[in-house]
Write a protein that holds these residues in place. Structure first.
Motif, short mmCIF file in Angstrom:
data_model
loop_
_atom_site.label_atom_id
_atom_site.label_comp_id
_atom_site.label_asym_id
_atom_site.label_seq_id
_atom_site.Cartn_x
_atom_site.Cartn_y
_atom_site.Cartn_z
N PHE A 260 0.83 -1.20 0.00
CA PHE A 260 0.00 0.00 0.00
C PHE A 260 0.87 1.25 0.00
O PHE A 260 0.58 2.22 -0.71
N GLU A 261 1.95 1.24 0.77
CA GLU A 261 2.84 2.40 0.77
C GLU A 261 3.51 2.58 -0.59
O GLU A 261 3.69 3.70 -1.07
N ALA A 262 3.87 1.46 -1.23
CA ALA A 262 4.44 1.54 -2.57
C ALA A 262 3.45 2.18 -3.54
O ALA A 262 3.82 2.99 -4.39
N ILE B 76 9.95 3.37 1.07
CA ILE B 76 9.09 2.47 1.82
C ILE B 76 9.68 2.34 3.21
O ILE B 76 10.60 1.54 3.44
N ASN B 77 9.17 3.12 4.14
CA ASN B 77 9.72 3.14 5.50
C ASN B 77 8.64 3.03 6.56
O ASN B 77 8.89 3.26 7.74
N GLY B 78 7.41 2.70 6.14
CA GLY B 78 6.33 2.55 7.10
C GLY B 78 5.76 3.85 7.61
O GLY B 78 4.99 3.86 8.58
N LYS B 79 6.08 4.96 6.92
CA LYS B 79 5.61 6.27 7.37
C LYS B 79 5.19 7.11 6.16
O LYS B 79 5.83 7.05 5.11
N VAL B 80 4.14 7.88 6.34
CA VAL B 80 3.74 8.84 5.32
C VAL B 80 3.24 10.09 6.03
O VAL B 80 2.52 10.02 7.02
N SER B 81 3.67 11.23 5.55
CA SER B 81 3.34 12.50 6.17
C SER B 81 1.83 12.71 6.24
O SER B 81 1.10 12.43 5.28
N GLN B 82 1.35 13.19 7.36
CA GLN B 82 -0.08 13.47 7.50
C GLN B 82 -0.53 14.52 6.49
O GLN B 82 -1.65 14.45 5.95
#
Length: 287
Positions: free
Chosen positions: A64-66, A79-85
């Motif tokens: 999903f992050e990809a 792909i680091n398990g984080k996405v900016s709000q």
């Protein structure tokens, strides 16, 4: 003298001709057993990788992050398990072919991580609070009940799904769900969970569904419902009094009762071509 000259000229022509003719008795050079094949390697693709802006949401599913990177939503490009709000809360439309050049981003991920990760679930879609239009192309269990601003959901896929939770989405207007047409080994029921969908006007479903409950979609105008695994004995449309178009296709059961209000029955009599059910099904008026 002249004869000698002519003879010499003729001899020279014959020698030249023989030299240009391939000698059938000379063996051909052996061909290599494994001829060298030239493979075009893709050009290197590079995008700037940055630190994730804080605050951020945690993303559990790598696939999903990809996808978010491919769609230019996750702007840190890793792909680091984080996405900016900020990246997430700005999104109103999310679909696989959105935002520019997804093919280059996909190639970038393949080169950086060796392959494009597979999406296993869409649980992290709950973070997209301002999402209005969603195009989903896979996933087993999809819970959209927290995406309160959704107006349109389109689900397409070839592997089937267990549940699609659309409860309490009172702004939802259009649902278009295209699941597999033929039975599949997983036996996923393709259950669409509806509740308090007071703005729903269009509901289109093709695939597997054991039952369907539209009792809390009172403003529904257009219904297309095709199921190859329907288990209920009725399709209850009593509360959907604004229907202008109905197409129901149930192939695995006979004698299914389609319950409609007197208002809907009057529309059926006036415009019968807009209302279709299987020959073995029965229009049943109540109320």
């Amino acid at each position: 003298m002249k004869s000698a000259y002519l003879m010499a000229l003729l001899l020279a022509i014959l020698i030249t001709s023989c030299a240009e003719t391939e000698n059938p008795f000379v063996p051909e050079e052996p061909k290599p057993e494994n001829p060298v094949q030239i493979v075009d390697e893709p050009d290197p693709v590079d995008f700037q990788v940055t630190e994730t802006k804080e605050p951020y949401f945690t993303i559990a599913d790598k696939g999903f992050e990809a996808l978010l990177i491919v769609l230019n939503i996750d702007t840190d490009n890793q792909i680091n398990g984080k996405v900016s709000q900020a990246d997430v809360l700005n999104v109103k439309d999310l679909r696989h072919n959105l935002n520019g050049s997804p093919n280059l981003k996909a190639e970038f991920i393949k080169q950086k991580y060796g392959a494009m990760p597979t999406i296993k679930d869409f649980d992290d879609i709950r973070h997209f609070k301002n999402l209005q239009n969603l195009g989903v192309h896979g996933g087993k269990t999809i819970d959209l009940s927290l995406n309160a601003n959704l107006e349109k959901i389109e689900w397409t896929g070839g592997l089937g799904f267990e549940t699609l939770n659309l409860t309490n989405l009172d702004k939802l207007k259009i649902v278009q769900c295209y699941a597999p047409m033929m039975p599949h080994a997983s036996g996923d029921p393709g259950e669409v969970q509806l509740k308090n969908n007071t703005s729903l006007e269009v509901f289109e479903y093709y695939g597997h569904a054991n039952s369907i409950d539209l009792s809390q979609a009172p403003n529904l105008k257009s219904l297309i419902f095709n199921s190859w695994s329907y288990q209920d004995s009725v399709v209850n449309l009593l509360n959907t009094t604004h229907l202008d178009k109905v197409h129901i296709g149930i192939t695995n059961r006979k004698g299914v009762k389609v319950l409609v209000s007197p208002q809907t029955m009057e529309k059926i009599k006036t415009n019968p071509s807009n209302f279709h059910i299987p020959e073995t099904a029965i229009w049943t008026v109540r109320g």
